[in-house]
Design a protein around this motif. Structure first.
Motif, PDB file in Angstrom:
ATOM      1  N   SER A 262       0.831  -1.206   0.000  1.00 19.59           N
ATOM      2  CA  SER A 262       0.000   0.000   0.000  1.00 19.59           C
ATOM      3  C   SER A 262       0.865   1.256   0.000  1.00 19.59           C
ATOM      4  CB  SER A 262      -0.929   0.015   1.212  1.00 19.59           C
ATOM      5  OG  SER A 262      -1.812  -1.086   1.180  1.00 19.59           O
ATOM      6  N   VAL A 263       1.915   1.257   0.800  1.00 16.71           N
ATOM      7  CA  VAL A 263       2.840   2.389   0.828  1.00 16.71           C
ATOM      8  C   VAL A 263       3.545   2.519  -0.525  1.00 16.71           C
ATOM      9  CG1 VAL A 263       4.971   3.276   1.884  1.00 16.71           C
ATOM     10  CG2 VAL A 263       3.150   2.336   3.332  1.00 16.71           C
ATOM     11  N   ALA A 264       3.921   1.391  -1.104  1.00 17.81           N
ATOM     12  CA  ALA A 264       4.577   1.409  -2.414  1.00 17.81           C
ATOM     13  C   ALA A 264       3.666   2.038  -3.467  1.00 17.81           C
ATOM     14  CB  ALA A 264       4.984  -0.004  -2.825  1.00 17.81           C
ATOM     15  N   VAL A 265       2.372   1.713  -3.446  1.00 16.25           N
ATOM     16  CA  VAL A 265       1.412   2.298  -4.387  1.00 16.25           C
ATOM     17  C   VAL A 265       1.406   3.815  -4.256  1.00 16.25           C
ATOM     18  CG1 VAL A 265      -1.043   2.530  -4.947  1.00 16.25           C
ATOM     19  CG2 VAL A 265      -0.082   0.271  -4.508  1.00 16.25           C
ATOM     20  N   ILE A 266       1.281   4.292  -3.042  1.00 18.43           N
ATOM     21  CA  ILE A 266       1.204   5.740  -2.807  1.00 18.43           C
ATOM     22  C   ILE A 266       2.489   6.433  -3.242  1.00 18.43           C
ATOM     23  CG2 ILE A 266       1.024   7.508  -0.999  1.00 18.43           C
ATOM     24  CD1 ILE A 266      -0.865   5.443   0.464  1.00 18.43           C
TER      25      ILE A 266
END
Length: 114
Positions: free
Chosen positions: A37-41
């Motif tokens: 999720s952090v990677a997506v953002i």
């Protein structure tokens, strides 16, 4: 390196960031897994930041058409090879039309500044 070449380089990096972010979107399982999720953002933020610099040189409509077209093709390729998501004939024809559109823009449009 001239401004147009730099803009296309940044556009390529923006596309790679967006496609990689989309790949992590699948891995995030609806934003229930923290790392993906952090990677997506982060990756989507990088992609939009780079695109914001690209449109200083390449018109927005052209830059976005290239970004979306190439991004769709790369995302479909990753979906096929990494996630084993099949592509039927209609999908392949559609992707071919998208690629054709990006080629036409780059070869024949005077809007891109080359």
């Amino acid at each position: 390196m001239n401004a147009l070449m730099m803009a296309y380089g940044l556009l390529a990096l923006a596309i790679v960031s967006e496609v990689t972010g989309s790949t992590f979107l699948v891995k995030s399982e609806g934003f229930t897994k923290l790392g993906p999720s952090v990677a997506v953002i982060v990756l989507f933020s990088i992609a939009f930041y780079l695109l914001s610099h690209v449109i200083k040189v390449i018109p927005l409509g052209i830059a976005y058409a290239i970004w979306a077209g190439v991004g769709i093709v790369l995302t479909a390729v990753i979906g096929y090879f990494v996630f084993r998501q099949g592509l039927d004939l209609a999908a392949m024809v559609g992707i071919g039309l998208i690629v054709s559109g990006v080629i036409v823009i780059n070869l024949f449009s005077h809007s891109t500044g080359h």
